[in-house]
Motif scaffolding. Structure first.
Motif, PDB file in Angstrom:
ATOM      1  N   LYS A  50     -52.305-146.621  32.647  1.00  0.00           N
ATOM      2  CA  LYS A  50     -52.796-145.610  31.696  1.00  0.00           C
ATOM      3  C   LYS A  50     -54.240-145.270  32.089  1.00  0.00           C
ATOM      4  O   LYS A  50     -55.104-146.158  32.098  1.00  0.00           O
ATOM      5  N   LEU A  51     -54.475-144.019  32.425  1.00  0.00           N
ATOM      6  CA  LEU A  51     -55.809-143.625  32.906  1.00  0.00           C
ATOM      7  C   LEU A  51     -56.442-142.565  32.006  1.00  0.00           C
ATOM      8  O   LEU A  51     -55.745-141.773  31.367  1.00  0.00           O
ATOM      9  N   LEU A  52     -57.758-142.561  31.980  1.00  0.00           N
ATOM     10  CA  LEU A  52     -58.516-141.517  31.283  1.00  0.00           C
ATOM     11  C   LEU A  52     -59.488-140.911  32.289  1.00  0.00           C
ATOM     12  O   LEU A  52     -60.050-141.631  33.119  1.00  0.00           O
ATOM     13  N   TYR A  53     -59.701-139.614  32.210  1.00  0.00           N
ATOM     14  CA  TYR A  53     -60.630-138.966  33.135  1.00  0.00           C
ATOM     15  C   TYR A  53     -62.070-139.082  32.644  1.00  0.00           C
ATOM     16  O   TYR A  53     -62.327-139.010  31.443  1.00  0.00           O
ATOM     17  N   GLY A  74     -69.802-142.556  35.899  1.00  0.00           N
ATOM     18  CA  GLY A  74     -69.878-142.416  37.360  1.00  0.00           C
ATOM     19  C   GLY A  74     -68.569-142.123  38.059  1.00  0.00           C
ATOM     20  O   GLY A  74     -68.547-141.401  39.057  1.00  0.00           O
ATOM     21  N   ASP A  75     -67.458-142.660  37.537  1.00  0.00           N
ATOM     22  CA  ASP A  75     -66.192-142.521  38.266  1.00  0.00           C
ATOM     23  C   ASP A  75     -65.323-141.401  37.698  1.00  0.00           C
ATOM     24  O   ASP A  75     -65.557-140.916  36.589  1.00  0.00           O
ATOM     25  N   LYS A  76     -64.300-141.027  38.458  1.00  0.00           N
ATOM     26  CA  LYS A  76     -63.418-139.931  38.028  1.00  0.00           C
ATOM     27  C   LYS A  76     -62.362-140.407  37.040  1.00  0.00           C
ATOM     28  O   LYS A  76     -62.020-139.721  36.098  1.00  0.00           O
ATOM     29  N   ARG A  77     -61.790-141.571  37.297  1.00  0.00           N
ATOM     30  CA  ARG A  77     -60.695-142.083  36.464  1.00  0.00           C
ATOM     31  C   ARG A  77     -60.994-143.505  35.999  1.00  0.00           C
ATOM     32  O   ARG A  77     -61.541-144.303  36.771  1.00  0.00           O
ATOM     33  N   TYR A  78     -60.596-143.775  34.769  1.00  0.00           N
ATOM     34  CA  TYR A  78     -60.800-145.122  34.208  1.00  0.00           C
ATOM     35  C   TYR A  78     -59.489-145.642  33.630  1.00  0.00           C
ATOM     36  O   TYR A  78     -58.660-144.867  33.159  1.00  0.00           O
ATOM     37  N   VAL A 136     -54.198-149.001  42.145  1.00  0.00           N
ATOM     38  CA  VAL A 136     -54.558-147.958  41.167  1.00  0.00           C
ATOM     39  C   VAL A 136     -55.889-147.337  41.573  1.00  0.00           C
ATOM     40  O   VAL A 136     -56.835-148.063  41.885  1.00  0.00           O
ATOM     41  N   ASN A 137     -55.945-146.018  41.563  1.00  0.00           N
ATOM     42  CA  ASN A 137     -57.224-145.357  41.817  1.00  0.00           C
ATOM     43  C   ASN A 137     -57.905-145.067  40.485  1.00  0.00           C
ATOM     44  O   ASN A 137     -57.863-143.949  39.973  1.00  0.00           O
ATOM     45  N   ILE A 200     -73.746-146.403  29.612  1.00  0.00           N
ATOM     46  CA  ILE A 200     -73.662-146.217  31.063  1.00  0.00           C
ATOM     47  C   ILE A 200     -72.458-146.975  31.602  1.00  0.00           C
ATOM     48  O   ILE A 200     -72.356-148.190  31.425  1.00  0.00           O
ATOM     49  N   PHE A 201     -71.531-146.221  32.196  1.00  0.00           N
ATOM     50  CA  PHE A 201     -70.357-146.856  32.826  1.00  0.00           C
ATOM     51  C   PHE A 201     -70.552-146.878  34.332  1.00  0.00           C
ATOM     52  O   PHE A 201     -71.015-145.931  34.917  1.00  0.00           O
TER      53      PHE A 201
END
Lengths: 201, 203
Positions: A50-53, A74-78, A136-137, A200-201
């Protein structure tokens, strides 16, 4: 004729070598032996993580915390992780620091940069564990949150001072952890959620 | 007569094999499954003043240096409760980078989009350096080591010109830019993407 390399001599030499290498390895100043971190547990839907943008998270945070001044995503997907594993990584991060600096909890005050360093280690440890087990990306959503203590929370007084927390995304929503007092709460029940100034992530 | 001389040797051999088996258990059995070995840099060494005291820098000085070199620089994020940041001795920084590479090999982690990317390489090194500084007893400061985001336009250290995260550190040689993925170091004034540094993190 007596052979110069008797079995007895070979055995003695082997013993000496084993003892020597055992000694040097266990006394190497640059080596640590660590227990393995708990295996990662991510949340999946229909067999996929399960990813969130990142952009979606940024907008959601702005909506949920109107007092937020600083948001760094910072990242595209979490990805989501289980609450159990979130707590497991907290424990392992503390173990990792204590193994290196055993006297840290005997200090009157924790080092100045403790919370941020703890959070950075925790987030990276979680990502290492996931990257080794899953294909997983996406990054584990563990970050640093700053909120003013306008309302008391357990051992934390309502002194208006900004404090740093670990924030993580689990199957039960966001989890907030205060490192020095080891208090944990869901984001929903966190008393100072309306006084959050930075994430901050 | 022959039997009498063989007995002590046989008993020695049996004992030896028993010791060998006992020594082998922790390496190949349960202990290996539950634990792992990790390389760590040696004790932190700060850059020193002529009088032998450690050198420090403020966040404002670091911010000013970054602003001076980068027109697009937006912000340095830092913990306002930390007044002074301790400088790393250049030799220790180089050792840290070498050991970091060994450490990542020990744990067998490789670059992968989002989950282990340039930000992870940079922020993990930054946090590990801080823990090593605590280990040396510097609890009331933090290392002048951080990480930054650069909208790179030129190739450097074998990495393509894309949005990228790197480490920075202040040593006796000044502010340095470091590629944590391969340990390359350059002085900020010689870094080809210095004008594209966007934000830096010192916490």
């Amino acid at each position: 004729m007596k052979h110069p390399f008797t079995i007895k001599k070979i055995c003695i030499n082997l013993s000496v070598l084993i003892v020597f290498f055992g000694y040097t390895e266990s006394h190497a100043a640059d080596t640590m032996f660590l227990q393995k971190a708990p295996p990662p547990e991510i949340i999946a839907v229909s067999g996929k993580a399960k990813l969130l943008y990142g952009n979606f998270i940024r907008k959601q945070l702005q909506k949920r915390f109107p007092t937020l001044k600083t948001i760094v995503v910072g990242d595209k997907r979490y990805m989501f992780i289980t609450e159990k594993w979130f707590k497991g990584v907290i424990d392992w991060t503390e173990y990792f620091i204590t193994q290196q600096v055993p006297e840290i909890h005997q200090l009157e005050n924790l080092p100045l940069a403790y919370e941020a360093t703890f959070t950075m280690l925790m987030s990276n440890i979680a990502n290492i564990a996931v990257s080794k087990r899953y294909s997983v990306n996406g990054s584990v959503l563990i970050g640093l949150m700053v909120a003013k203590s306008e309302k008391p929370w357990g051992a934390i007084q309502a002194d208006g001072k900004p404090r740093q927390y670990v924030i993580g995304l689990t199957e039960n929503g966001s989890m907030i952890y205060h490192i020095p007092t080891r208090q944990i709460s869901t984001g929903k029940d966190f008393p100072n959620k309306d006084h959050t100034s930075g994430i901050i992530f | 007569m022959k039997k009498l001389t063989q007995r002590p040797f046989m008993s020695f051999l049996i004992n030896f094999l028993l010791i060998l088996a006992l020594l082998a258990i922790p390496a190949s059995g349960v202990a290996k499954e539950a634990s792992f070995k990790l390389s760590m840099p040696t004790e932190f060494i700060p850059a020193m003043d002529k009088d032998g005291s450690p050198q420090y820098i403020t966040a404002e000085q670091i911010e000013k240096t970054l602003q001076h070199h980068s027109k697009g620089f937006k912000k340095l994020y830092w913990n306002k409760t930390i007044k002074h940041f301790i400088l790393t001795r250049h030799g220790w920084l180089k050792e840290l980078l070498a050991v970091y590479n060994i450490m990542l090999n020990d744990i067998n982690v490789h670059a992968k989009a989002d989950v282990w990317d340039c930000e992870n390489f940079s922020s993990f090194l930054n946090a590990l350096a801080t823990v090593r500084i605590w280990k040396s007893g510097y609890y009331d400061t933090r290392g002048a080591i951080g990480w930054m985001r650069v909208d790179a336009k030129k190739e450097w250290a074998g990495l393509p010109p894309v949005m990228h995260a790197l480490v920075f550190a202040v040593t006796e040689y000044g502010l340095l830019v470091i590629e944590p993925q391969n340990g390359q170091i350059v002085e900020l004034k010689d870094y080809p993407n210095k004008e594209f540094i966007q934000e830096a993190f010192l916490f």
